[in-house]
Design a protein around this motif. Structure first.
Motif, mmCIF file in Angstrom:
data_model
loop_
_atom_site.group_PDB
_atom_site.id
_atom_site.type_symbol
_atom_site.label_atom_id
_atom_site.label_comp_id
_atom_site.label_asym_id
_atom_site.label_seq_id
_atom_site.Cartn_x
_atom_site.Cartn_y
_atom_site.Cartn_z
ATOM 1 N N ALA A 154 0.836 -1.199 0.000
ATOM 2 C CA ALA A 154 0.000 0.000 0.000
ATOM 3 C C ALA A 154 0.871 1.249 0.000
ATOM 4 O O ALA A 154 1.870 1.316 0.722
ATOM 5 C CB ALA A 154 -0.912 0.004 1.227
ATOM 6 N N PRO A 155 0.510 2.270 -0.803
ATOM 7 C CA PRO A 155 1.328 3.478 -0.920
ATOM 8 C C PRO A 155 1.143 4.411 0.263
ATOM 9 O O PRO A 155 0.693 5.553 0.134
ATOM 10 C CB PRO A 155 0.815 4.105 -2.219
ATOM 11 N N VAL A 156 1.507 3.947 1.456
ATOM 12 C CA VAL A 156 1.304 4.697 2.694
ATOM 13 C C VAL A 156 2.644 5.232 3.179
ATOM 14 O O VAL A 156 3.635 4.496 3.215
ATOM 15 C CB VAL A 156 0.675 3.792 3.773
ATOM 16 N N ASP A 157 2.686 6.519 3.554
ATOM 17 C CA ASP A 157 3.891 7.056 4.167
ATOM 18 C C ASP A 157 3.556 7.571 5.564
ATOM 19 O O ASP A 157 2.395 7.515 6.011
ATOM 20 C CB ASP A 157 4.526 8.141 3.298
ATOM 21 N N ALA A 158 4.577 8.057 6.264
ATOM 22 C CA ALA A 158 4.384 8.493 7.646
ATOM 23 C C ALA A 158 3.362 9.618 7.738
ATOM 24 O O ALA A 158 2.557 9.675 8.684
ATOM 25 C CB ALA A 158 5.724 8.937 8.231
ATOM 26 N N GLY A 159 3.373 10.529 6.759
ATOM 27 C CA GLY A 159 2.410 11.625 6.776
ATOM 28 C C GLY A 159 0.977 11.140 6.696
ATOM 29 O O GLY A 159 0.091 11.657 7.396
ATOM 30 N N HIS A 160 0.729 10.142 5.838
ATOM 31 C CA HIS A 160 -0.624 9.587 5.742
ATOM 32 C C HIS A 160 -1.066 9.023 7.089
ATOM 33 O O HIS A 160 -2.200 9.244 7.534
ATOM 34 C CB HIS A 160 -0.673 8.475 4.689
ATOM 35 N N LEU A 161 -0.180 8.273 7.743
ATOM 36 C CA LEU A 161 -0.544 7.668 9.022
ATOM 37 C C LEU A 161 -0.742 8.730 10.102
ATOM 38 O O LEU A 161 -1.632 8.595 10.953
ATOM 39 C CB LEU A 161 0.515 6.651 9.451
ATOM 40 N N ASP A 162 0.086 9.773 10.096
ATOM 41 C CA ASP A 162 -0.114 10.863 11.056
ATOM 42 C C ASP A 162 -1.486 11.496 10.867
ATOM 43 O O ASP A 162 -2.213 11.768 11.839
ATOM 44 C CB ASP A 162 0.967 11.932 10.872
ATOM 45 N N ARG A 163 -1.867 11.730 9.613
ATOM 46 C CA ARG A 163 -3.155 12.378 9.350
ATOM 47 C C ARG A 163 -4.319 11.429 9.635
ATOM 48 O O ARG A 163 -5.374 11.869 10.110
ATOM 49 C CB ARG A 163 -3.185 12.900 7.918
ATOM 50 N N MET A 164 -4.163 10.142 9.341
ATOM 51 C CA MET A 164 -5.205 9.177 9.680
ATOM 52 C C MET A 164 -5.411 9.120 11.191
ATOM 53 O O MET A 164 -6.542 9.051 11.686
ATOM 54 C CB MET A 164 -4.837 7.792 9.146
ATOM 55 N N THR A 165 -4.302 9.146 11.946
ATOM 56 C CA THR A 165 -4.401 9.095 13.404
ATOM 57 C C THR A 165 -5.067 10.350 13.941
ATOM 58 O O THR A 165 -5.909 10.284 14.852
ATOM 59 C CB THR A 165 -3.001 8.932 14.018
ATOM 60 N N ALA A 166 -4.718 11.503 13.364
ATOM 61 C CA ALA A 166 -5.364 12.741 13.789
ATOM 62 C C ALA A 166 -6.862 12.703 13.507
ATOM 63 O O ALA A 166 -7.677 13.147 14.323
ATOM 64 C CB ALA A 166 -4.716 13.936 13.078
#
Length: 445
Positions: A347-359
């Protein structure tokens, strides 16, 4: 798996060559639950399982067609005379019995489907999601295809072209017209074929709508399906700060596809609140809303104190099975979690995506705190998850003051967090098809 199997059995026993039928849920080739029908031939008749399966496909919607038909010599019974389900023989699945690949691209797609789903054979007309694939499997397929073909295959292409023949054609034509470049786009095409009014599916708390890909494939054909995803996942704009602001944003996205009603809306959990607000806004402007369906959107949640916010690692561990990481370490950093997801799923997921998903996930509690929904002038379809009692106690009945029309509640024997899991999707699709007014479903009812 609880699904309305009575109509499947009725369709089967309506065939002159079938004397008895019982349909049950069994693990399919990929491990996901699928429908398997066991039949007894009528006296003097011989049954061809493939022919029986084809006949049911003519009588029933696609999501109610059994994945396998098993012919019995006799019905196994318990000592008290009831069906002995444990004694039913293992089914043999015939996936891939259709057309073989004709081009190198079709061969690559078929090979990727088979490798990811663990199947010996796949035909070019077999739907990835009908074979048991889910959104995470889809990312693996696209990663393999990209490596094999030396190109980028966006996962959204597989969402909207789920058969090898369709996906290969899309790849060969480099057909991205009307398709966003990113699977994190606000409006995510999940199924673009069909002349019917689209179904718009609003994301749950983490902001992604990938979870609806399997549902889109299971719904009766003829109706496009779009996911609506949190606008800030790409990092190009801020997240809306209220449910009403989300609704206004999504009304714009919906109208860009469908300028006027009747509209069809669905939302799961937090997405249910947003979908309800979208429906109310559309009705305020004089538009018709033909379907508003809420999946276990629990009104009690808005009055409960917000839990402690999760870190990225804790969120990934909490949602681990849906992210393809059943044993994720809660101590992972965003970069470590993203690298792990990419390694396991492609999956094309980076740290920024995960930070924003968590937020987004953490912010959902504040969005709902003290929230009072607007009045919606229309009918409501609600689906209650009954296997997780902490999530369904106040769901359906609490919406009464906020809906002027008829309210319909359907019980789904699944946990709240698994409402779009492969084993729950057939039953969910059946409920939605009934309220969407699918002619084939109604004819079989």
């Amino acid at each position: 798996m609880r699904v309305e199997v009575g109509e499947i059995d009725a369709a089967l026993t309506g065939l002159p060559e079938v004397d008895y039928a019982v349909t049950v849920g069994r693990p399919g080739p990929s491990g996901a639950q699928v429908l398997v029908s066991y039949v007894l031939p009528a006296p003097g008749q011989e049954l061809d399982p493939a022919r029986v399966q084809r006949r049911t496909a003519e009588l029933l919607p696609g999501h109610l067609v059994p994945a396998a038909v098993v012919v019995l010599d006799e019905v196994p019974l318990t000592p008290v005379g009831k069906l002995d389900r444990a004694a039913l023989p293992e089914p043999v699945f015939a996936a891939g019995s259709g057309r073989a690949p004709r081009t190198p691209t079709e061969e690559a797609v078929v090979a990727a489907f088979a490798q990811v789903l663990g199947l010996a054979q796949v035909g070019i007309d077999d739907s990835f999601f009908d074979l048991g694939g889910n959104s995470l499997d889809a990312t693996r397929v696209c990663d393999r295809l990209g490596a094999a073909l030396g190109t980028t295959v966006p996962v959204i292409q597989l969402f909207s072209a789920p058969t090898p023949v369709a996906l290969a054609a899309r790849i060969e034509a480099a057909d991205t017209a009307g398709q966003p470049d990113s699977p994190f786009a606000v409006r995510l095409p999940l199924r673009t074929e069909g002349d019917g009014a689209p179904l718009f599916c609003v994301h749950p708390a983490a902001g992604l709508a990938w979870c609806y890909a399997g549902l889109a494939a299971q719904l009766a054909p003829g109706r496009p399906v779009y996911g609506l995803q949190s606008p800030h996942l790409e990092g190009l704009e801020d997240a809306p700060e209220t449910i009403a602001a989300y609704a206004e944003r999504y009304v714009d996205e919906i109208r860009a596809v469908q300028p006027s009603g009747p509209y069809h809306l669905l939302g799961w959990s937090l997405g249910g609140f947003i979908a309800h607000a979208v429906a109310a806004r559309l009705r305020e402007t004089g538009e018709e809303v033909a379907l508003l369906a809420l999946l276990d959107a629990d009104l009690i949640a808005r009055d409960v104190a917000a839990p402690e916010p999760l870190t990225v690692g804790e969120l990934v561990a909490t949602l681990g099975s849906s992210l393809g990481l059943p044993d994720a370490d809660p101590a992972l950093t965003a970069a470590e979690a993203a690298a792990l997801i990419r390694t396991h799923t492609g999956a094309p997921v980076d740290a920024g995506h995960l930070d924003r998903m968590t937020a987004a996930y953490n912010g959902s509690a504040s969005l709902l705190a003290g929230y009072r929904p607007p009045l919606y002038d229309g009918d409501l379809v609600f689906v209650t998850a009954t296997a997780d009692k902490t999530h369904h106690a106040g769901g359906f009945a609490g919406w009464g003051p906020y809906v002027t029309g008829a309210m319909h509640n359907h019980l789904l024997d699944v946990e709240h967090d698994r409402m779009t899991a492969p084993d729950a999707v057939p039953a969910l699709a059946a409920v939605l098809d009934r309220h969407l007014g699918d002619d084939r479903y109604l004819a079989a009812s």
